[in-house]
Scaffold this motif. Structure first.
Motif, short mmCIF file in Angstrom:
data_model
loop_
_atom_site.label_atom_id
_atom_site.label_comp_id
_atom_site.label_asym_id
_atom_site.label_seq_id
_atom_site.Cartn_x
_atom_site.Cartn_y
_atom_site.Cartn_z
N THR A 188 80.21 -89.32 -33.18
CA THR A 188 78.88 -88.75 -33.30
C THR A 188 78.88 -87.75 -34.44
O THR A 188 79.74 -86.87 -34.50
CB THR A 188 78.43 -88.05 -32.01
OG1 THR A 188 78.48 -88.98 -30.92
CG2 THR A 188 77.00 -87.53 -32.14
N TYR A 190 77.14 -84.65 -36.28
CA TYR A 190 76.26 -83.52 -35.98
C TYR A 190 75.95 -82.76 -37.27
O TYR A 190 76.83 -82.60 -38.13
CB TYR A 190 76.89 -82.58 -34.96
CG TYR A 190 77.06 -83.18 -33.58
CD1 TYR A 190 75.99 -83.29 -32.71
CD2 TYR A 190 78.31 -83.64 -33.17
CE1 TYR A 190 76.15 -83.85 -31.44
CE2 TYR A 190 78.48 -84.19 -31.90
CZ TYR A 190 77.40 -84.29 -31.04
OH TYR A 190 77.57 -84.84 -29.80
N SER A 202 71.32 -80.83 -29.78
CA SER A 202 71.87 -81.68 -28.75
C SER A 202 72.33 -80.84 -27.56
O SER A 202 72.84 -79.73 -27.73
CB SER A 202 73.05 -82.49 -29.30
OG SER A 202 73.61 -83.31 -28.32
N SER A 207 78.58 -80.72 -28.62
CA SER A 207 77.78 -80.41 -29.80
C SER A 207 77.63 -78.92 -30.05
O SER A 207 77.08 -78.51 -31.07
CB SER A 207 76.37 -81.02 -29.65
OG SER A 207 75.64 -80.35 -28.63
N GLU A 225 72.08 -83.85 -33.59
CA GLU A 225 72.68 -85.17 -33.76
C GLU A 225 72.06 -85.88 -34.96
O GLU A 225 70.84 -86.00 -35.06
CB GLU A 225 72.49 -86.00 -32.50
CG GLU A 225 73.22 -87.33 -32.53
CD GLU A 225 73.18 -88.05 -31.19
OE1 GLU A 225 73.22 -89.30 -31.22
OE2 GLU A 225 73.11 -87.38 -30.14
N ASN A 228 75.53 -91.98 -35.48
CA ASN A 228 76.67 -92.47 -34.69
C ASN A 228 77.41 -93.54 -35.47
O ASN A 228 76.81 -94.31 -36.22
CB ASN A 228 76.20 -93.05 -33.35
CG ASN A 228 75.53 -92.02 -32.46
OD1 ASN A 228 76.19 -91.28 -31.75
ND2 ASN A 228 74.20 -91.96 -32.51
#
Length: 373
Positions: A188, A190, A202, A207, A225, A228
């Motif tokens: 993920t 960020y 998030s 996060s 976010e 991905n």
């Protein structure tokens, strides 16, 4: 003396000083004129047209780093100079130049990709991103970003910063991070800044930037976010490169930015910003071909990759919000990453990807992925 040093020291030429001294003698307010000349406020009172012409010429003349620092020096003189410099200096998608730190989160150029290098330090688990200034793989170029890998319990994190010496989430140079799962196949991305107005940080624990909930109203405790990256399981252990898919939150199309002077597009730009939360760019790795003579999987990196590695990849878009209809062109490579030395890799990216997004995606390729190989 370079232009940057002149602006920083606020020094004038001898002839300019003589003119100022004559005006000061004729003026009853000699003390005020003297103070203005001493602290450099005369730079801020320059005529707008003359100031804009100066900055335009500097922007055109200084195309590459390290000479590009003179454009940054113009923006450092005062707020008035900074505002005019921002209006004149275009985004990377329009002029293909990286000037300010904010350019690292703006889409890259359309036609020719930005060519970059990633240097790895295995001892410190640190990675450095440089903008290539020549065709040589040994030249570092212009430093852009740095990342350090940390093991946090059952997952791994890469903290990304503008400062090569300060790689903490509490730093002012912190720009975002990359977090993986236990197997290292799902990541993920960020961002420290909201991708659009109204975006909320998030809520997941991974996060968070700080242990406390909030340390300042201006500094969000959480990250936002931004996308991905996932690698496909290879349960049968079949031969071939890794297969990956990327889902990135899209920014407003640069074609809208180019038409910012047209009032017709103002409402359209606002509409696109409102829809940013649901707009995504979907990327997948370009399938290689098996070379019978070499007995290996091959991709055409056009001389930018010289060492065979499972880490090498090229990404194409299946969904691209910057294109008409939102459909991607699976023949155009938007990001390619490959090995050229023991700890040296190339990274070439273009619109709609930004340097930050491309760097984060490339970081996912480091590390062993037994479930994918």
């Amino acid at each position: 003396m370079s232009l940057m040093k002149v602006f920083r020291s606020r020094k004038f030429s001898k002839s300019f000083k003589e003119v100022q001294s004559v005006d000061a003698i004729a003026d009853d307010r000699r003390g005020i004129s003297g103070r203005e000349s001493a602290d450099g406020t005369d730079w801020s009172t320059m005529l707008p047209d003359l100031l804009a012409e100066i900055i335009k010429r500097v922007d055109v003349a200084e195309e590459q780093w390290p000479h590009r620092q003179n454009v940054v020096a113009c923006a450092c003189v005062c707020k008035r100079w900074r505002d005019i410099t921002r209006e004149i200096v275009r985004s990377p998608s329009r002029n293909g130049k990286i000037t300010f730190p904010s350019c690292l989160k703006q889409p890259g150029p359309r036609d020719l990709p930005h060519q970059c290098l990633i240097k790895r330090n295995k001892k410190t688990n640190t990675f450095y991103l440089y903008l290539a200034l020549s065709s040589s793989f040994t030249d570092k170029g212009k430093f852009l970003l740095a990342a350090r890998r940390y093991r946090c319990g059952t997952h791994t994190e890469y903290v990304i910063s503008l400062d090569a010496d300060d790689l903490s989430q509490g730093s002012n140079a912190y720009v975002g991070k990359l977090s993986s799962d236990f197997l290292g196949i799902n990541f993920t991305i960020y961002d420290s800044q909201p991708p659009h107005n109204g975006a909320k940080p998030s809520s997941c624990k991974a996060s968070r930037r700080f242990a406390s909930k909030q340390i300042s109203p201006q500094v969000p405790a959480g990250n936002f976010e931004a996308g991905n990256v996932s690698y496909k399981f290879n349960l049968l252990k079949s031969r071939g490169p890794r297969r990956m898919t990327c889902s990135l939150k899209s920014t407003v199309s640069s074609s809208m930015d180019e038409s910012s002077d047209n009032k017709y597009f103002d409402g359209l730009k606002m509409h696109r910003k409102e829809q940013a939360a649901s707009a995504y760019t979907i990327l997948k790795n370009k399938a290689p071909r098996w070379h019978e003579h070499l007995q290996c999987w091959c991709l055409n990196f056009h001389g930018r990759v010289t060492v065979a590695s499972v880490k090498n990849f090229q990404l194409v878009a299946t969904v691209d919000q910057s294109q008409p209809g939102g459909k991607g062109n699976e023949e155009t490579v938007l990001l390619q990453f490959g090995k050229v030395g023991d700890d040296t890799f190339t990274m070439d990216y273009r619109q709609p990807l930004s340097a930050y997004q491309a760097f984060a995606i490339c970081l996912t390729s480091f590390g062993t992925k037994l479930a994918c190989e």
